[in-house]
Design an enzyme around this catalytic site. Structure first.
Site, PDB file in Angstrom:
ATOM      1  N   THR A 202      -2.129  37.059   7.222  1.00  0.00           N
ATOM      2  CA  THR A 202      -1.947  35.794   6.494  1.00  0.00           C
ATOM      3  C   THR A 202      -0.484  35.584   6.116  1.00  0.00           C
ATOM      4  O   THR A 202       0.028  34.461   6.151  1.00  0.00           O
ATOM      5  CB  THR A 202      -2.805  35.805   5.207  1.00  0.00           C
ATOM      6  OG1 THR A 202      -4.165  35.765   5.596  1.00  0.00           O
ATOM      7  CG2 THR A 202      -2.507  34.634   4.310  1.00  0.00           C
TER       8      THR A 202
ATOM      9  N   SER B 267      -5.394  40.595  11.319  1.00  0.00           N
ATOM     10  CA  SER B 267      -5.817  42.004  11.306  1.00  0.00           C
ATOM     11  C   SER B 267      -7.301  42.173  11.620  1.00  0.00           C
ATOM     12  O   SER B 267      -7.765  43.286  11.820  1.00  0.00           O
ATOM     13  CB  SER B 267      -5.468  42.686   9.982  1.00  0.00           C
ATOM     14  OG  SER B 267      -6.382  42.355   8.967  1.00  0.00           O
TER      15      SER B 267
ATOM     16  N   THR C 235      -4.589  41.459   5.312  1.00  0.00           N
ATOM     17  CA  THR C 235      -5.282  42.197   4.243  1.00  0.00           C
ATOM     18  C   THR C 235      -6.687  42.643   4.644  1.00  0.00           C
ATOM     19  O   THR C 235      -7.212  43.595   4.088  1.00  0.00           O
ATOM     20  CB  THR C 235      -5.403  41.327   2.968  1.00  0.00           C
ATOM     21  OG1 THR C 235      -6.149  40.153   3.284  1.00  0.00           O
ATOM     22  CG2 THR C 235      -4.046  40.954   2.423  1.00  0.00           C
ATOM     23  N   ASP C 236      -7.285  41.939   5.621  1.00  0.00           N
ATOM     24  CA  ASP C 236      -8.712  42.183   5.871  1.00  0.00           C
ATOM     25  C   ASP C 236      -9.010  43.603   6.331  1.00  0.00           C
ATOM     26  O   ASP C 236     -10.048  44.166   5.974  1.00  0.00           O
ATOM     27  CB  ASP C 236      -9.250  41.175   6.899  1.00  0.00           C
ATOM     28  CG  ASP C 236      -9.299  39.767   6.329  1.00  0.00           C
ATOM     29  OD1 ASP C 236      -9.214  39.621   5.097  1.00  0.00           O
ATOM     30  OD2 ASP C 236      -9.427  38.812   7.121  1.00  0.00           O
TER      31      ASP C 236
HETATM   32  N1  ASP Z   1      -7.402  37.314   8.180  1.00  0.00           N
HETATM   33  C1  ASP Z   1      -6.146  37.750   7.605  1.00  0.00           C
HETATM   34  C2  ASP Z   1      -5.781  39.091   8.217  1.00  0.00           C
HETATM   35  O1  ASP Z   1      -6.356  40.076   7.855  1.00  0.00           O
HETATM   36  C3  ASP Z   1      -6.267  37.855   6.123  1.00  0.00           C
HETATM   37  C4  ASP Z   1      -5.027  38.283   5.395  1.00  0.00           C
HETATM   38  O2  ASP Z   1      -4.040  38.743   5.918  1.00  0.00           O
HETATM   39  O3  ASP Z   1      -5.035  38.128   4.141  1.00  0.00           O
HETATM   40  O4  ASP Z   1      -4.938  39.130   9.059  1.00  0.00           O
END
Ligand code: ASP
Length: 331
Positions: A12, A54, A85-86
């Site tokens: 993100t 991710s 973050t995922d």
């Molecule tokens: N879908 C994103 C990822 O994991 C979510 C994030 O980065 O907060 O790449």
């Protein structure tokens, strides 16, 4: 001035929105250019390793990140990995096993809102990750996010929207960071520089099976051709169904007696698993082939078993590696 290598992988933090939804677009250099003050603190180099959500991060990508860190290990004082973050908790755990006892800090961070969002958390997360990576007391693999430093094996994404996305599960925070100040909550011995150990093989045939009422034990048979290990998320402190047909007993002992790996954990987020407590768990507690996760996270179990089975398939070695605590993964 200390040297930091920032490895950008997407997430993100690097994303921008189109009609199809958020997707990584910004480069690591562009992200660094948006964070005021970091060039005065250190000599920062950016490496763009990939630019992915991710969700698409796989064990082969963990190895690419591991290789990038190790290729540059001698030339930098610390590493900051920008990551979605995922699945950050899985990557942080995997790096904790692939690069052990690192005297140099390897910090993962990301953000809940893209850098381009006027209300983003990206700037402070990058800034504080770099501060943490520059501090002499920092070491090993960790996550720095929203002012918290979490051991790489103890992170869990607990919230999908709030800035306070990560918790440290069953272990104290390593530190909190207020503006520029790092306040340590956990101070253990720093690793000796020659204690560094690295690994470059993983076995990704690891499946997480969450028990639900009436789940069929035949699932073990269906999984056996595709997987070498199952992580079983039991009920409560360690309950496994004791149905009249003894289907779980047959399936579980059959799985381990066939030489496959089984680790037992709980689906309850906090305080861990203990098979000894209830009759519905105790019968499994003495079998040497059934590994007991205690207070480990499922994310760390996945990464640890992939790492162990990448090194050996001998039951005694699996047992001893599993029960050895690495980067605070079990107490
Ligand atoms: N879908 C994103 C990822 O994991 C979510 C994030 O980065 O907060 O790449």
């Amino acid at each position: 001035m200390k040297k930091i290598l920032m490895i950008a992988t997407g997430g993100t933090i690097a994303s921008s929105g189109g009609e199809q939804g958020l997707a990584p677009a910004m480069t690591g250099d562009e992200l660094a250019a948006n964070v005021p003050g970091i060039q005065d603190k250190c000599k920062l180099t950016v490496l763009q390793l990939m630019n992915i959500d991710s969700t698409n991060m796989r064990p082969r990508d963990w190895l690419r990140i591991r290789d990038a860190v190790m290729e540059h290990y001698g030339s930098y004082d610390g590493f900051v990995i920008l990551h979605g973050t995922d699945t950050m908790a899985y990557t942080a755990a995997a790096l904790s096993y692939l690069i052990q006892n690192s005297r140099k800090p390897i910090v993962l961070t990301g953000s809940q809102k893209p850098m381009g969002n006027p209300y983003t958390d990206a700037k402070l997360n990058i800034y504080q990750s770099i501060l943490y990576a520059l501090d002499d007391q920092s070491c090993r693999v960790c996550i720095v996010f929203n002012g918290k430093a979490v051991a790489g094996t103890r992170g869990r994404k607990q919230r999908t929207r709030s800035f306070d996305a990560f918790e440290s599960m069953n272990f104290p925070l390593l530190a909190v960071i207020h503006d520029d100040r790092i306040i340590r909550h956990y101070t253990g011995a720093l690793p000796e520089p020659d204690a560094l150990k690295t690994y470059s093989r993983l076995n990704d045939r690891v499946f997480v099976l969450k028990l639900t009422p009436e789940v069929k034990a035949e699932i073990f048979g269906l999984l056996s051709s595709h997987y070498d290990a199952i992580i079983l998320e039991t009920f409560g402190i360690g309950g496994i169904p004791e149905y009249e047909d003894a289907s779980f007993e047959k399936a579980i002992f059959g799985w381990v007696n066939a030489g496959k790996t089984l680790a037992v954990t709980t689906q309850v987020p906090e305080e861990g698993c203990d098979l000894e407590v209830y009759k519905v768990g105790k019968k499994y507690s003495e079998h040497p082939g059934i590994l007991q996760a205690a207070d480990m996270t499922t994310e760390s179990l996945v990464a640890k078993i992939m790492w162990i089975l990448g090194q050996t398939n001998k039951q005694e070695e699996i047992h001893s590696m599993f029960y050895t605590s690495i980067n605070h993964d079990r107490t």
